[in-house]
Design an enzyme around this catalytic site. Structure first.
Site, PDB file in Angstrom:
ATOM      1  CG  ASP A   1      -0.250  -0.060   2.548  1.00 26.90           C
ATOM      2  OD1 ASP A   1       0.959   0.280   2.623  1.00 26.90           O
ATOM      3  OD2 ASP A   1      -0.909  -0.429   3.535  1.00 26.90           O
ATOM      4  CG  PHE A   2      -0.517   4.885   1.653  1.00 28.90           C
ATOM      5  CD1 PHE A   2       0.062   5.619   2.683  1.00 28.90           C
ATOM      6  CD2 PHE A   2      -1.689   4.193   1.909  1.00 28.90           C
ATOM      7  CE1 PHE A   2      -0.523   5.647   3.942  1.00 28.90           C
ATOM      8  CE2 PHE A   2      -2.267   4.212   3.169  1.00 28.90           C
ATOM      9  CZ  PHE A   2      -1.696   4.949   4.194  1.00 28.90           C
TER      10      PHE A   2
END
Length: 136
Positions: free
Chosen positions: A19-20
């Site tokens: 994810d980020f």
């Protein structure tokens, strides 16, 4: 029931798995488990293509997952797969994802043998023998 042999398969965490924040996104663990199951089957001599030619496939019926720790980008992980139980049409597997000796995620997966035309199918005796490690 199969012997307690555990099959191990290495997986590298890529950017696309995260994810980020650089942590592995929860759905990516499902892909890692799938790769582990597929390679386990291949190792015992079961290939998805050959099953398809016979009109059979495996389908996941249920999966219970516990996320214990987080994997990160560039980690080298190990997916382990072990047979817990076998019936005529079902296979219960225990899987873990580890970083070194640390368990990050574990799952119990119930897989059913199905006809590609629909419905549950008993596994052929030869297939059961391969899964039970008592080769025909």
């Amino acid at each position: 029931m199969a012997d307690s042999a555990t099959y191990s398969f290495p997986v590298r965490v890529y950017y696309e798995d995260t994810d980020f924040s650089g942590n592995v996104y929860h759905a990516a663990y499902l892909k890692f488990f799938e790769r582990g199951r597929t390679e386990f089957l291949r190792d015992v001599g079961i290939h998805h293509f050959e099953l398809a030619v016979q009109g059979l496939a495996f389908a996941v019926c249920s999966m219970q997952i516990e996320f214990l720790r987080t994997a990160h980008i560039d980690d080298l992980l190990t997916v382990t797969t072990e047979v817990n139980a076998i019936t005529g049409a079902r296979l219960v597997l225990r899987q873990q994802i580890l970083r070194a000796d640390t368990v990050l995620t574990e799952a119990e997966v119930v897989v059913a043998s199905i006809r590609m035309s629909g419905g549950v199918a008993r596994m052929p005796k030869q297939l059961l023998a391969l899964l039970r490690s008592d080769k025909p």
